[in-house]
Design a protein around this motif. Structure first.
Motif, PDB file in Angstrom:
ATOM      1  N   LYS A 163     -20.526 -42.216   4.395  1.00 41.77           N
ATOM      2  CA  LYS A 163     -20.427 -42.767   5.746  1.00 41.77           C
ATOM      3  C   LYS A 163     -21.758 -43.375   6.177  1.00 41.77           C
ATOM      4  CE  LYS A 163     -21.107 -38.375   8.264  1.00 41.77           C
ATOM      5  NZ  LYS A 163     -20.436 -37.433   9.188  1.00 41.77           N
ATOM      6  N   PRO A 164     -21.805 -44.133   7.288  1.00 40.39           N
ATOM      7  CA  PRO A 164     -23.029 -44.836   7.686  1.00 40.39           C
ATOM      8  C   PRO A 164     -24.236 -43.922   7.819  1.00 40.39           C
ATOM      9  CG  PRO A 164     -21.167 -45.637   8.950  1.00 40.39           C
ATOM     10  CD  PRO A 164     -20.672 -44.451   8.163  1.00 40.39           C
ATOM     11  N   LEU A 165     -25.402 -44.487   7.518  1.00 41.79           N
ATOM     12  CA  LEU A 165     -26.636 -43.708   7.480  1.00 41.79           C
ATOM     13  C   LEU A 165     -26.933 -43.022   8.806  1.00 41.79           C
ATOM     14  CD1 LEU A 165     -28.980 -43.120   5.494  1.00 41.79           C
ATOM     15  CD2 LEU A 165     -30.207 -45.022   6.542  1.00 41.79           C
ATOM     16  N   LYS A 166     -26.577 -43.642   9.920  1.00 45.47           N
ATOM     17  CA  LYS A 166     -26.898 -43.063  11.229  1.00 45.47           C
ATOM     18  C   LYS A 166     -26.150 -41.762  11.487  1.00 45.47           C
ATOM     19  CE  LYS A 166     -23.491 -45.771  13.870  1.00 45.47           C
ATOM     20  NZ  LYS A 166     -23.304 -46.761  14.971  1.00 45.47           N
ATOM     21  N   THR A 167     -25.110 -41.484  10.682  1.00 45.96           N
ATOM     22  CA  THR A 167     -24.392 -40.211  10.811  1.00 45.96           C
ATOM     23  C   THR A 167     -24.389 -39.430   9.502  1.00 45.96           C
ATOM     24  OG1 THR A 167     -22.280 -41.327  10.328  1.00 45.96           O
ATOM     25  CG2 THR A 167     -22.894 -41.065  12.645  1.00 45.96           C
ATOM     26  N   LEU A 168     -25.212 -39.839   8.557  1.00 48.64           N
ATOM     27  CA  LEU A 168     -25.241 -39.208   7.240  1.00 48.64           C
ATOM     28  C   LEU A 168     -26.263 -38.073   7.222  1.00 48.64           C
ATOM     29  CD1 LEU A 168     -24.024 -39.501   4.359  1.00 48.64           C
ATOM     30  CD2 LEU A 168     -25.982 -40.945   3.794  1.00 48.64           C
ATOM     31  N   ASP A 169     -25.957 -37.018   6.472  1.00 46.12           N
ATOM     32  CA  ASP A 169     -26.827 -35.838   6.444  1.00 46.12           C
ATOM     33  C   ASP A 169     -27.884 -35.907   5.342  1.00 46.12           C
ATOM     34  OD1 ASP A 169     -27.578 -33.384   7.578  1.00 46.12           O
ATOM     35  OD2 ASP A 169     -26.619 -32.303   5.948  1.00 46.12           O
ATOM     36  N   PHE A 170     -27.998 -37.047   4.685  1.00 47.40           N
ATOM     37  CA  PHE A 170     -29.096 -37.265   3.750  1.00 47.40           C
ATOM     38  C   PHE A 170     -29.358 -38.762   3.696  1.00 47.40           C
ATOM     39  CE2 PHE A 170     -25.139 -37.048   1.359  1.00 47.40           C
ATOM     40  CZ  PHE A 170     -25.168 -38.162   0.522  1.00 47.40           C
ATOM     41  N   ASN A 171     -30.477 -39.149   3.111  1.00 46.09           N
ATOM     42  CA  ASN A 171     -30.837 -40.559   3.044  1.00 46.09           C
ATOM     43  C   ASN A 171     -30.491 -41.142   1.683  1.00 46.09           C
ATOM     44  OD1 ASN A 171     -32.072 -39.809   5.485  1.00 46.09           O
ATOM     45  ND2 ASN A 171     -33.622 -41.380   5.251  1.00 46.09           N
ATOM     46  N   THR A 172     -30.200 -42.436   1.655  1.00 45.80           N
ATOM     47  CA  THR A 172     -29.854 -43.093   0.401  1.00 45.80           C
ATOM     48  C   THR A 172     -30.955 -44.024  -0.105  1.00 45.80           C
ATOM     49  OG1 THR A 172     -28.644 -44.765   1.675  1.00 45.80           O
ATOM     50  CG2 THR A 172     -27.365 -42.951   0.770  1.00 45.80           C
ATOM     51  N   TYR A 173     -31.935 -44.310   0.725  1.00 42.33           N
ATOM     52  CA  TYR A 173     -33.116 -45.101   0.347  1.00 42.33           C
ATOM     53  C   TYR A 173     -32.736 -46.421  -0.330  1.00 42.33           C
ATOM     54  CZ  TYR A 173     -35.487 -40.919   1.841  1.00 42.33           C
ATOM     55  OH  TYR A 173     -35.934 -39.870   2.599  1.00 42.33           O
ATOM     56  N   GLY A 174     -33.630 -47.009  -1.092  1.00 40.24           N
ATOM     57  CA  GLY A 174     -33.368 -48.308  -1.687  1.00 40.24           C
ATOM     58  C   GLY A 174     -34.280 -48.566  -2.855  1.00 40.24           C
ATOM     59  N   GLY A 175     -34.078 -49.721  -3.499  1.00 39.87           N
ATOM     60  CA  GLY A 175     -34.949 -50.145  -4.577  1.00 39.87           C
ATOM     61  C   GLY A 175     -34.363 -49.947  -5.960  1.00 39.87           C
ATOM     62  N   ILE A 176     -35.059 -50.505  -6.950  1.00 43.60           N
ATOM     63  CA  ILE A 176     -34.772 -50.178  -8.353  1.00 43.60           C
ATOM     64  C   ILE A 176     -35.550 -48.896  -8.610  1.00 43.60           C
ATOM     65  CG2 ILE A 176     -34.756 -50.988 -10.739  1.00 43.60           C
ATOM     66  CD1 ILE A 176     -35.030 -53.827  -9.748  1.00 43.60           C
ATOM     67  N   TYR A 177     -34.914 -47.793  -8.333  1.00 38.84           N
ATOM     68  CA  TYR A 177     -35.641 -46.530  -8.226  1.00 38.84           C
ATOM     69  C   TYR A 177     -35.557 -45.673  -9.489  1.00 38.84           C
ATOM     70  CZ  TYR A 177     -31.162 -44.189  -7.394  1.00 38.84           C
ATOM     71  OH  TYR A 177     -29.891 -43.694  -7.528  1.00 38.84           O
ATOM     72  N   ARG A 178     -34.890 -46.183 -10.512  1.00 36.79           N
ATOM     73  CA  ARG A 178     -34.895 -45.544 -11.826  1.00 36.79           C
ATOM     74  C   ARG A 178     -35.311 -46.562 -12.871  1.00 36.79           C
ATOM     75  NH1 ARG A 178     -29.151 -42.241 -11.117  1.00 36.79           N
ATOM     76  NH2 ARG A 178     -29.906 -40.715  -9.591  1.00 36.79           N
TER      77      ARG A 178
END
Length: 772
Positions: A163-178
């Motif tokens: 669900k949308p980040l403003k109501t999400l209980d964790f963050n999904t962040y961004g980027g080529i992170y792996r």
């Protein structure tokens, strides 16, 4: 001695295990493609720039290395950046790669990724947690420089969820992170399991039709594709290695593939007296699979495997024929400031801390975690429940459901050879799913992993092989008639946060939320941190009275939440991986003479004037004796009460009449012999800084970039931690390193922490000074 600015300089020296993946060979090149990228974050989302064109000048872009986050966030993230970002890299191909099949493999990029190579768009991939692969053979240029461009969009997405980040209980962040890999293979080659997109096939698939301590049968499925112009004949050779020594090998008969034909081939190995994989003995083998043509190896894959067998009898777990209870924890993959952009070493450190805390199991909440974390779990003996992305979000939209189905397939294809995986959580966590949807997910799992060693897990009791139920849900509506295997997936946090603990409500009636909650920052004070331990102890003890074969505390590390302006602080370590007292409670639950055990004795008291006079000690000893300034206060056995009657090792509680400045010392006995001691001394004034680098690990990779924590301990003249210090500490690093986040940090409970990123960790100098 008055407080002084003390200079502490530490040169970091790490022990390395060579990373074989970085080495190229004449057979296949698999090259880590993390260096020398250019990055641009698009602040004006209405501008649709053509940044995939080769003529683009990137001199004003940021020079970055992967893993990378789209924005360095503050320690507490309440408004995580979302939007469009671009990555570009110019590269040349070697002549040795001519006539090869050329691929890029992305381990993870958040969330919608579009990729161009030499201005040709090759993919639009949805989902930030699972890998994807592109074939760029047809657009490769061996005469000129090549360009790869990646456009990322990490905005809320109804297809991928949650669900949308403003109501999400964790963050999904961004980027080529792996990691990203450049892979060059011969036209006759072993495929990639996700790119091949074949049910229960693609790449290498290893399963175990028969396992015992006397004998193991290993089934090896190898999917081979011939993209040569003509037909090819070859043999498949499988070699099983243990500690670089050959155990057994097998060569198939001659096989033939016509041009553009692909086929799966099955070989079987049988070994006597196998070393079986378990949390107490995480024994691993290397399986080398070679495609041999005219006596030469034209392709090769190395697969690390562990041999085990799982069976449930009634609601009990039997691992390798032995009844097993799994004490576990949940983990989010977040670091402060950089979000998900952890190095492989950082993931290994996280797994190592979990094992050292006394756990044998990790629920991978609530999404697929990195390859390197999975590898570490295999190596360390951490059983995992492997999950697709999901949290309080379900959609009837067909595209969403098809995405979930494909994600379930890809999760299993990626992780099916990992010894650590017990079950597949092909379930949308805390999202009510119709039974037909669950039926489809469980069918996919059993089709992708045929046989009796596939177990699905879900938070609804319907359909799944294993029922995952959080303790707060069990307290509200537990079905006592349930007969399937049961796992307390989460406990110890929400039921106390929301005050529905359910077991001893009378004791809670006078407590404020901050007094009863398990969400306690490390700086919350001794009383609050001991409350967290009390909650954990009660809940874990209660879990042991249920038919559960495992439980998982929520959560290992403090983390950020998308909707909240504070940290979710129920972790037994803070976001910088500094332990809270609860860490030592769990550590004490492992027998000290177990394979991964050690004597544990921890005084959960700072012994200052305002410290509790009821002293709690966590230990796995038979008895503990406590001394105050050399005088014995008694020798006791563990506590025996309502919240400890099922614990492996209950705490010890000593009552002291009044505070007396000086030294508390505890001695732990086993078979009437002292095997360990611990002490707390009343600190004086803060005067000195001691630095601790998070580098005490034997099996780290020699990575191009790494991230690790540095902790400054505020002490008195005698080196005793001043646990109530809130001094400001100024850090400085020299060498090929940088501090991520602020350089000036206020100590929390006497410890100030920073995150350091480096490209040469062999020679880094770190300073820490008091900062007025």
């Amino acid at each position: 001695m008055s407080k002084q600015n003390i200079l502490v300089i530490i040169c970091i020296s790490f022990l390395f295990l060579s990373c074989k993946e970085n080495k190229t060979s004449v057979v296949v090149d698999k090259i880590k493609f993390n260096n020398n990228w250019a990055f641009k974050r698009i602040e004006n989302q209405n501008v649709d720039s053509l940044f995939f064109e080769k003529k683009i000048d990137t001199k004003n872009w940021d020079a970055v290395q992967l893993p990378h986050t789209t924005k360095v966030e503050p320690k507490i993230v309440n408004n995580q950046w979302q939007g469009i970002s671009w990555y570009r890299k110019n590269f040349k191909l070697t002549n040795e790669m001519k006539n090869k099949k050329l691929f890029f493999k992305f381990e993870g990029a958040m969330n919608i990724a579009e990729v161009w190579v030499n201005e040709k768009k090759l993919i639009k991939h949805q989902g930030g947690y699972l890998p994807f692969m592109i074939d760029f053979t047809e657009v490769a240029d061996f005469e000129n420089e090549n360009t790869i461009a990646v456009k990322l969009n990490n905005e809320d997405n109804p297809v991928t969820g949650p669900k949308p980040l403003k109501t999400l209980d964790f963050n999904t962040y961004g980027g080529i992170y792996r990691n990203v890999w450049l892979i060059a293979k011969n036209p006759l080659h072993i495929t990639d399991p996700i790119y091949a997109n074949k049910k229960a096939s693609g790449g290498i698939f290893v399963s175990y039709p028969e396992v015992s301590e006397e004998l193991a049968k290993i089934k090896i499925q190898t999917h081979v594709k011939n993209e040569d112009l003509g037909k090819n004949s070859f043999i498949i050779k499988n070699t099983l290695l243990k500690n670089d020594v050959e155990v057994i090998s097998f060569e198939s008969k001659e096989q033939i593939l016509n041009s553009n034909q692909e086929q799966e081939f099955v070989n079987n190995l049988t070994i006597d007296n196998p070393e079986l994989w378990s949390p107490n003995s995480p024994s691993l083998y290397l399986l080398k699979t070679e495609i041999i043509q005219d006596g030469k190896t034209v392709d090769k894959e190395i697969t690390r495997i562990g041999i085990k067998t799982v069976k449930f009898i009634d609601q009990d777990l039997y691992l390798n024929g032995k009844k097993t209870f799994l004490r576990g924890v949940n983990r989010h993959q977040e670091y402060p400031y950089i979000g998900y952009a952890l190095s492989d070493n950082a993931n290994y450190r996280d797994a190592k801390k979990i094992k050292e805390a006394g756990f044998d199991y990790v629920r991978l909440s609530h999404y697929p975690q990195s390859n390197s974390f999975m590898d570490a779990c295999d190596e360390l003996g951490l059983v995992t429940i492997d999950a697709i992305l999901g949290w309080q979000y379900f959609s009837k939209d067909k595209e969403f459901q098809e995405h979930v189905f494909q994600a379930s397939k890809n999760l299993i294809r990626r992780d099916r050879n990992h010894a650590s995986v017990l079950a597949w959580e092909v379930s949308l966590n805390e999202s009510w799913m119709p039974e037909s949807f669950i039926d489809k997910l469980t069918k996919i799992a059993h089709e992708e992993y045929p046989g009796d060693q596939c177990f699905t897990a879900g938070w609804q009791s319907y359909g799944y092989d294993i029922y995952l139920q959080a303790r707060q849900h069990r307290l509200q509506h537990y079905d006592s008639t349930l007969t399937k295997p049961y796992n307390v997936s989460e406990y110890g946090d929400w039921e106390y946060y929301a005050m529905n603990a359910g077991l001893n409500q009378d004791d809670w009636s006078g407590l404020l939320q901050e007094e009863r909650s398990s969400r306690q920052l490390r700086s919350a004070g001794e009383k609050a941190l001991l409350q967290q331990v009390k909650n954990i102890q009660e809940a874990h003890n209660d879990n042991l009275k249920t038919p559960a074969f495992a439980d998982g505390y929520w959560v290992m590390y403090d983390y950020n939440r998308g909707y909240s302006n504070d940290l979710e602080s129920s972790g037994i370590m803070d976001i910088f991986r500094v332990p809270k007292p609860s860490y030592y409670f769990y550590q004490s639950q492992r027998n000290y003479n177990d394979p991964f055990g050690k004597p544990v004795l921890y005084i959960a008291n700072n012994w200052q004037e305002n410290s509790p006079l009821e002293v709690t000690i966590f230990s796995n000893c038979d008895e503990v004796e406590l001394f105050l300034n050399g005088k014995s206060l008694g020798r006791q056995k563990p506590d025996s009460n309502r919240v400890s009657d099922k614990l492996n090792h209950p705490p010890f509680t000593f009552s002291i009449a009044k505070f007396e400045k000086g030294t508390l010392e505890a001695k732990g006995y086993f078979d009437n012999e002292i095997i360990i001691s611990d002490k707390r001394e009343t600190p004086g004034k803060a005067s000195t800084i001691k630095i601790k680098i998070d580098n005490d690990y034997q099996n780290l990779k020699n990575e191009d970039t790494d991230v690790f924590f540095v902790h400054a301990y505020v002490t008195d003249d005698n080196g005793i931690l001043v646990a109530d210090s809130t001094d400001k500490i100024l850090f400085k690093v020299d060498g090929k390193a940088e501090i991520i986040g602020k350089e000036s940090v206020i100590a929390e409970a006497g410890i100030a922490s920073i995150l350091v990123k480096t490209s040469d960790i062999k020679n880094v100098t770190i300073e820490a000074n008091f900062h007025n």
